[in-house]
Design an enzyme around this catalytic site. Structure first.
Site, mmCIF file in Angstrom:
data_model
loop_
_atom_site.group_PDB
_atom_site.id
_atom_site.type_symbol
_atom_site.label_atom_id
_atom_site.label_comp_id
_atom_site.label_asym_id
_atom_site.label_seq_id
_atom_site.Cartn_x
_atom_site.Cartn_y
_atom_site.Cartn_z
ATOM 1 C CG ASP A 182 9.167 9.478 -16.920
ATOM 2 O OD1 ASP A 182 10.006 9.148 -16.076
ATOM 3 O OD2 ASP A 182 8.000 9.039 -16.946
ATOM 4 C CG ASN A 190 9.123 -2.741 -15.162
ATOM 5 O OD1 ASN A 190 9.710 -3.367 -16.049
ATOM 6 N ND2 ASN A 190 9.638 -1.675 -14.581
ATOM 7 C CG HIS A 195 11.185 -5.861 -12.894
ATOM 8 N ND1 HIS A 195 10.167 -6.401 -12.117
ATOM 9 C CD2 HIS A 195 11.214 -4.531 -12.595
ATOM 10 C CE1 HIS A 195 9.617 -5.451 -11.380
ATOM 11 N NE2 HIS A 195 10.234 -4.305 -11.649
ATOM 12 C CG ASP A 199 16.222 -4.704 -16.808
ATOM 13 O OD1 ASP A 199 15.688 -3.706 -16.273
ATOM 14 O OD2 ASP A 199 16.825 -5.591 -16.166
ATOM 15 C CD GLU A 226 10.172 5.130 -14.809
ATOM 16 O OE1 GLU A 226 11.052 4.596 -14.095
ATOM 17 O OE2 GLU A 226 9.020 5.377 -14.397
#
Ligand SMILES: [Mg+2]
Length: 315
Positions: A182, A190, A195, A199, A226
């Site tokens: 994770d 973010n 975002h 990504d 994630e």
């Protein structure tokens, strides 16, 4: 590898065709006709045909109906029942036109019929069409198991692979390890960078994990937002922990800026590892739950680290 690369990378160059007929002369005719365009395999009876299908995984089977012992219909029914062979495109080759037989053939899952004596032009055209349809279906099927953002396997693929790997390790009495990963403080990331950058971060981290876990039978999948998961058959806890630590270290070494991470200037990941020698009657979810717990502990103890445990038979 991203989807667009994937698509351009997997277009089959030569399809595989299995010719099944009890008469050698029929096989010879078809072989002559098709050998320049396809890889050709041959079988002389139904049992051989089924064995060959499992072994070589042809795209198309040209299947004679009239054969002693197992006839073409029996073979087709068998192929369509077995998950290993159900995707093969069956084209029946029949001695003469018989509407009832064709109906039966299509009901069994065949995609086409060809009549003997074969017409070379029609036969070639029909096979070409079926080969194109088969490769497009194969492509769609594989894309359906990929994560669109990262190009890794997706959760559905993981859900397919884990039970198969579980049984395989149970059969061989080998340890099976999974690593659950994770990205630390990804919400902060973010919020800080937006975002789009988020990504990009996911893609880069995914690629790094994939590069680190590189044995052919290992699987790396995007598990959730994630979260990533690795399935490592024939791997004990020491080996799995070693791989997890390599991943954790390699992500730090990417030096992806994360100014609002409370623990580092860069993006980090935490990892939970769990290992079991699977038994047939154990539910495989205990392995995922154990890794999840270790991941939670790794987070609790400061993140950017690996924790692992062995799952015992009676847990
Ligand atoms: Mg025959």
């Amino acid at each position: 590898m991203f989807i667009d690369e994937y698509i351009s990378g997997v277009a089959p160059i030569r399809g595989k065709i299995l010719l099944v007929d009890d008469q050698v002369v029929n096989i010879k005719i078809l072989h002559q006709l098709l050998q320049t365009d396809y890889d050709i395999y041959m079988a002389r009876d139904g049992h051989q045909a089924i064995d060959m299908c499992k072994k070589v995984k042809p795209d198309i089977v040209l299947l004679d109906i009239e054969m002693p012992m197992l006839n073409g219909f029996d073979v087709c029914a068998h192929l369509k029942k077995d998950p290993d062979t159900e995707d093969v495109a069956v084209i029946f080759v029949s001695g003469h036109f018989d509407e009832d037989k064709e109906v039966k053939g299509f009901q069994l899952g065949a995609v086409d019929f060809i009549h003997k004596p074969i017409n070379p032009v029609i036969t070639k055209a029909r096979i070409k069409n079926q080969m194109m349809a088969k490769s497009q279906t194969d492509l769609l099927r594989s894309i359906a198991l990929l994560d669109g953002l990262t190009g890794l396997a997706n959760r559905r693929k993981f859900d397919q692979v884990l039970p198969v790997t579980w049984l395989q390790c149970a059969r061989e009495k080998q340890p099976l390890t999974i690593i659950l990963l994770d990205i630390d403080f990804f919400k902060h990331f973010n919020d800080t960078y937006g975002h789009t950058e988020g990504d990009t971060c996911l893609r880069v981290v995914a690629q790094k994990i994939q590069d680190t876990v590189n044995r052919p039978y290992d699987l790396v999948a995007r598990y959730g937002g994630e979260e990533f998961i690795c399935v490592l058959p024939n791997t004990d806890l020491i080996g799995g922990t070693y791989v997890a630590q390599q991943i954790v270290d390699s992500i730090v070494s990417l030096k992806i800026a994360h100014i609002n991470s409370p623990i580092s200037k860069f993006v980090t990941v935490s990892a939970g590892v769990s290992t079991v020698v699977p038994m047939y009657d154990m539910p495989n979810k205990i392995l995922v739950e154990a890794a999840d717990k270790q991941l939670y502990l790794a987070k609790d103890r400061g993140r950017n680290r690996v924790l692992g445990c062995l799952v015992e038979e009676n847990t």
